[in-house]
Design a protein around this motif. Structure first.
Motif, PDB file in Angstrom:
ATOM      1  N   VAL A  28       3.683  -5.927   6.548  1.00  0.00           N
ATOM      2  CA  VAL A  28       2.755  -5.325   5.603  1.00  0.00           C
ATOM      3  C   VAL A  28       2.810  -6.097   4.292  1.00  0.00           C
ATOM      4  O   VAL A  28       3.867  -6.253   3.690  1.00  0.00           O
ATOM      5  CB  VAL A  28       3.107  -3.841   5.356  1.00  0.00           C
ATOM      6  CG1 VAL A  28       2.254  -3.273   4.222  1.00  0.00           C
ATOM      7  CG2 VAL A  28       2.913  -3.033   6.625  1.00  0.00           C
ATOM      8  N   ASN A  29       1.672  -6.596   3.843  1.00  0.00           N
ATOM      9  CA  ASN A  29       1.672  -7.356   2.601  1.00  0.00           C
ATOM     10  C   ASN A  29       1.834  -6.413   1.413  1.00  0.00           C
ATOM     11  O   ASN A  29       1.535  -5.212   1.506  1.00  0.00           O
ATOM     12  CB  ASN A  29       0.403  -8.207   2.480  1.00  0.00           C
ATOM     13  CG  ASN A  29      -0.852  -7.381   2.275  1.00  0.00           C
ATOM     14  OD1 ASN A  29      -1.022  -6.735   1.247  1.00  0.00           O
ATOM     15  ND2 ASN A  29      -1.759  -7.415   3.254  1.00  0.00           N
ATOM     16  N   PRO A  30       2.295  -6.926   0.271  1.00  0.00           N
ATOM     17  CA  PRO A  30       2.564  -6.074  -0.895  1.00  0.00           C
ATOM     18  C   PRO A  30       1.338  -5.307  -1.379  1.00  0.00           C
ATOM     19  O   PRO A  30       1.473  -4.182  -1.871  1.00  0.00           O
ATOM     20  CB  PRO A  30       3.050  -7.078  -1.947  1.00  0.00           C
ATOM     21  CG  PRO A  30       3.642  -8.193  -1.154  1.00  0.00           C
ATOM     22  CD  PRO A  30       2.764  -8.312   0.058  1.00  0.00           C
ATOM     23  N   VAL A  31       0.151  -5.891  -1.255  1.00  0.00           N
ATOM     24  CA  VAL A  31      -1.064  -5.190  -1.690  1.00  0.00           C
ATOM     25  C   VAL A  31      -1.324  -3.972  -0.805  1.00  0.00           C
ATOM     26  O   VAL A  31      -1.694  -2.900  -1.291  1.00  0.00           O
ATOM     27  CB  VAL A  31      -2.274  -6.144  -1.678  1.00  0.00           C
ATOM     28  CG1 VAL A  31      -3.565  -5.391  -1.951  1.00  0.00           C
ATOM     29  CG2 VAL A  31      -2.084  -7.249  -2.704  1.00  0.00           C
ATOM     30  N   GLN A  32      -1.129  -4.134   0.489  1.00  0.00           N
ATOM     31  CA  GLN A  32      -1.280  -3.000   1.399  1.00  0.00           C
ATOM     32  C   GLN A  32      -0.251  -1.919   1.086  1.00  0.00           C
ATOM     33  O   GLN A  32      -0.569  -0.722   1.060  1.00  0.00           O
ATOM     34  CB  GLN A  32      -1.117  -3.455   2.851  1.00  0.00           C
ATOM     35  CG  GLN A  32      -1.324  -2.346   3.882  1.00  0.00           C
ATOM     36  CD  GLN A  32      -2.766  -1.884   3.954  1.00  0.00           C
ATOM     37  OE1 GLN A  32      -3.659  -2.696   4.136  1.00  0.00           O
ATOM     38  NE2 GLN A  32      -2.999  -0.593   3.806  1.00  0.00           N
ATOM     39  N   LYS A  33       0.975  -2.342   0.821  1.00  0.00           N
ATOM     40  CA  LYS A  33       2.031  -1.384   0.485  1.00  0.00           C
ATOM     41  C   LYS A  33       1.686  -0.648  -0.795  1.00  0.00           C
ATOM     42  O   LYS A  33       1.913   0.568  -0.918  1.00  0.00           O
ATOM     43  CB  LYS A  33       3.366  -2.110   0.348  1.00  0.00           C
ATOM     44  CG  LYS A  33       4.551  -1.179   0.119  1.00  0.00           C
ATOM     45  CD  LYS A  33       5.859  -1.950   0.106  1.00  0.00           C
ATOM     46  CE  LYS A  33       7.036  -1.005  -0.083  1.00  0.00           C
ATOM     47  NZ  LYS A  33       8.334  -1.753  -0.103  1.00  0.00           N
ATOM     48  N   LEU A  34       1.133  -1.359  -1.771  1.00  0.00           N
ATOM     49  CA  LEU A  34       0.732  -0.728  -3.020  1.00  0.00           C
ATOM     50  C   LEU A  34      -0.352   0.309  -2.769  1.00  0.00           C
ATOM     51  O   LEU A  34      -0.272   1.442  -3.279  1.00  0.00           O
ATOM     52  CB  LEU A  34       0.235  -1.795  -4.003  1.00  0.00           C
ATOM     53  CG  LEU A  34      -0.365  -1.289  -5.315  1.00  0.00           C
ATOM     54  CD1 LEU A  34       0.659  -0.500  -6.113  1.00  0.00           C
ATOM     55  CD2 LEU A  34      -0.917  -2.464  -6.128  1.00  0.00           C
ATOM     56  N   TYR A  35      -1.359  -0.053  -2.002  1.00  0.00           N
ATOM     57  CA  TYR A  35      -2.446   0.882  -1.696  1.00  0.00           C
ATOM     58  C   TYR A  35      -1.925   2.123  -0.971  1.00  0.00           C
ATOM     59  O   TYR A  35      -2.272   3.253  -1.332  1.00  0.00           O
ATOM     60  CB  TYR A  35      -3.498   0.174  -0.850  1.00  0.00           C
ATOM     61  CG  TYR A  35      -4.542   1.103  -0.294  1.00  0.00           C
ATOM     62  CD1 TYR A  35      -5.583   1.576  -1.097  1.00  0.00           C
ATOM     63  CD2 TYR A  35      -4.492   1.524   1.037  1.00  0.00           C
ATOM     64  CE1 TYR A  35      -6.543   2.439  -0.591  1.00  0.00           C
ATOM     65  CE2 TYR A  35      -5.449   2.387   1.555  1.00  0.00           C
ATOM     66  CZ  TYR A  35      -6.464   2.841   0.737  1.00  0.00           C
ATOM     67  OH  TYR A  35      -7.406   3.700   1.253  1.00  0.00           O
ATOM     68  N   ASP A  36      -1.099   1.916   0.052  1.00  0.00           N
ATOM     69  CA  ASP A  36      -0.559   3.047   0.817  1.00  0.00           C
ATOM     70  C   ASP A  36       0.265   3.966  -0.074  1.00  0.00           C
ATOM     71  O   ASP A  36       0.203   5.201   0.047  1.00  0.00           O
ATOM     72  CB  ASP A  36       0.299   2.535   1.974  1.00  0.00           C
ATOM     73  CG  ASP A  36      -0.512   1.822   3.047  1.00  0.00           C
ATOM     74  OD1 ASP A  36      -1.739   2.015   3.095  1.00  0.00           O
ATOM     75  OD2 ASP A  36       0.087   1.039   3.816  1.00  0.00           O
ATOM     76  N   THR A  37       1.042   3.371  -0.968  1.00  0.00           N
ATOM     77  CA  THR A  37       1.881   4.167  -1.871  1.00  0.00           C
ATOM     78  C   THR A  37       1.018   4.949  -2.854  1.00  0.00           C
ATOM     79  O   THR A  37       1.278   6.128  -3.129  1.00  0.00           O
ATOM     80  CB  THR A  37       2.857   3.259  -2.639  1.00  0.00           C
ATOM     81  OG1 THR A  37       3.635   2.496  -1.715  1.00  0.00           O
ATOM     82  CG2 THR A  37       3.801   4.089  -3.506  1.00  0.00           C
ATOM     83  N   CYS A  38      -0.034   4.318  -3.380  1.00  0.00           N
ATOM     84  CA  CYS A  38      -0.932   5.014  -4.296  1.00  0.00           C
ATOM     85  C   CYS A  38      -1.593   6.216  -3.616  1.00  0.00           C
ATOM     86  O   CYS A  38      -1.755   7.284  -4.230  1.00  0.00           O
ATOM     87  CB  CYS A  38      -2.007   4.057  -4.811  1.00  0.00           C
ATOM     88  SG  CYS A  38      -1.425   2.853  -6.028  1.00  0.00           S
ATOM     89  N   LYS A  39      -1.988   6.057  -2.366  1.00  0.00           N
ATOM     90  CA  LYS A  39      -2.610   7.162  -1.632  1.00  0.00           C
ATOM     91  C   LYS A  39      -1.678   8.363  -1.567  1.00  0.00           C
ATOM     92  O   LYS A  39      -2.108   9.508  -1.726  1.00  0.00           O
ATOM     93  CB  LYS A  39      -2.981   6.724  -0.211  1.00  0.00           C
ATOM     94  CG  LYS A  39      -4.278   5.948  -0.100  1.00  0.00           C
ATOM     95  CD  LYS A  39      -4.699   5.789   1.358  1.00  0.00           C
ATOM     96  CE  LYS A  39      -5.062   7.108   1.983  1.00  0.00           C
ATOM     97  NZ  LYS A  39      -5.585   6.949   3.372  1.00  0.00           N
ATOM     98  N   GLU A  40      -0.405   8.092  -1.346  1.00  0.00           N
ATOM     99  CA  GLU A  40       0.571   9.177  -1.261  1.00  0.00           C
ATOM    100  C   GLU A  40       0.879   9.762  -2.644  1.00  0.00           C
ATOM    101  O   GLU A  40       0.932  10.986  -2.818  1.00  0.00           O
ATOM    102  CB  GLU A  40       1.856   8.663  -0.617  1.00  0.00           C
ATOM    103  CG  GLU A  40       1.689   8.190   0.819  1.00  0.00           C
ATOM    104  CD  GLU A  40       2.955   7.540   1.367  1.00  0.00           C
ATOM    105  OE1 GLU A  40       3.959   7.517   0.621  1.00  0.00           O
ATOM    106  OE2 GLU A  40       2.934   7.059   2.505  1.00  0.00           O
ATOM    107  N   VAL A  41       1.055   8.897  -3.619  1.00  0.00           N
ATOM    108  CA  VAL A  41       1.469   9.333  -4.954  1.00  0.00           C
ATOM    109  C   VAL A  41       0.397  10.182  -5.634  1.00  0.00           C
ATOM    110  O   VAL A  41       0.690  11.194  -6.276  1.00  0.00           O
ATOM    111  CB  VAL A  41       1.826   8.113  -5.826  1.00  0.00           C
ATOM    112  CG1 VAL A  41       1.972   8.504  -7.295  1.00  0.00           C
ATOM    113  CG2 VAL A  41       3.118   7.463  -5.333  1.00  0.00           C
ATOM    114  N   PHE A  42      -0.883   9.792  -5.486  1.00  0.00           N
ATOM    115  CA  PHE A  42      -1.961  10.486  -6.187  1.00  0.00           C
ATOM    116  C   PHE A  42      -2.711  11.495  -5.321  1.00  0.00           C
ATOM    117  O   PHE A  42      -3.723  12.050  -5.755  1.00  0.00           O
ATOM    118  CB  PHE A  42      -2.956   9.467  -6.746  1.00  0.00           C
ATOM    119  CG  PHE A  42      -2.384   8.587  -7.822  1.00  0.00           C
ATOM    120  CD1 PHE A  42      -2.088   9.098  -9.068  1.00  0.00           C
ATOM    121  CD2 PHE A  42      -2.135   7.241  -7.571  1.00  0.00           C
ATOM    122  CE1 PHE A  42      -1.562   8.286 -10.072  1.00  0.00           C
ATOM    123  CE2 PHE A  42      -1.607   6.420  -8.564  1.00  0.00           C
ATOM    124  CZ  PHE A  42      -1.322   6.945  -9.816  1.00  0.00           C
TER     125      PHE A  42
END
Length: 268
Positions: A28-42
């Motif tokens: 998983v590239n860092p951008v994908q990880k960032l997007y997935d994390t944002c979905k969970e966080v917000f």
């Protein structure tokens, strides 16, 4: 024996699945990880609703590890060079994602470019300097004003007309940053909700806003002038920690242009 065999087979499958999951996580590239994390966080957030401390730290940890290579940027790209006729230099914005819960984007600033003092109403904002040197100054509002707002200079000198509409703010941050560095976080009511970026060198800032700006819902970007104060009941050594802020129109010399993001993609 049959039970033992089934147990062995199940453990073998679990081990195989575990290896596949670990391999998938590594891929998983860092951008994908960032997007997935944002979905969970917000996921359960909205205007003025701040994610939990645990979720804040989880997103911050993802951003803290990111650099320009993770988003396909290089300091020698045209985004980070200013033309001789650019006064001040134009800023490029790379849009990665926006939904009703959050947005992700990158500001690309040539040397001496400035993002003027502005606010983030009802938002929690994460800013990660991907590369370069940048000065950040931020303010929070002071609710209990201990004195009448009397500027140290004639307001006409600042193009303000008069002192009507001035509001007292306290400096939250006035700091030079050099990448690699930690992520800056501001909140709806504190943490430096009004901030200004000044590029000392070419630099890139990865921004996550939750929720994003939305004019119909009253979350529009408001710009401010700031100037010194003269009359406030604080010790002289603290005078520099405060300023009077007044709303202004978007600066005419601010040029932000959009460009296509060409870095690693994310699956939404």
């Amino acid at each position: 024996m049959r039970i033992e065999k089934n147990v062995g087979e199940r453990r073998g499958r679990e081990y195989s699945d575990s290896k596949k999951n670990r391999r998938r996580q590594r891929m998983v590239n860092p951008v994908q990880k960032l997007y997935d994390t944002c979905k969970e966080v917000f996921a359960n957030c909205g205007p003025a609703v701040v994610p939990s401390a645990e979720k804040i730290e989880r997103l911050k940890a993802v951003l803290d590890t990111m650099g320009e290579a993770d988003v396909g940027l290089r300091p020698n790209m045209p985004y980070f060079k200013s033309s001789s006729y650019d006064r001040p230099p134009k800023i490029t914005y790379l849009h990665l994602h926006e939904c009703e819960k959050f947005s992700i984007g990158i500001f690309c600033l040539p040397p001496s470019a400035v993002i003027p003092l502005h606010d983030h109403p009802g938002m929690t904002v994460f800013s990660k300097l991907l590369f370069g040197d940048m000065h950040i100054k931020s303010y929070d509002w002071v609710d209990n004003v201990p004195a009448e707002p009397t500027p140290t200079a004639n307001p006409l000198d600042y193009g303000l007309g008069d002192s009507t509409g001035l509001r007292l703010a306290k400096v939250k941050m006035n700091t030079e940053f050099r990448a690699p560095c930690k992520t800056s976080i501001l909140y709806p009511a504190d943490g430096g909700n009004m901030h200004c970026f000044t590029a000392r060198t070419a630099c890139a800032v990865l921004d996550v806003l939750g929720p994003p700006y939305c004019d119909p819902e009253g979350r529009h970007c408001q710009y401010y002038n700031d100037f010194p104060l003269a009359n406030i009941s604080v010790p002289d050594e603290q005078k520099g920690e405060y300023a009077w802020l007044k709303e202004r129109e978007k600066p005419e010399d601010l040029t932000v242009v959009g460009a296509l993001y060409k870095g690693p993609k994310m699956v939404k």
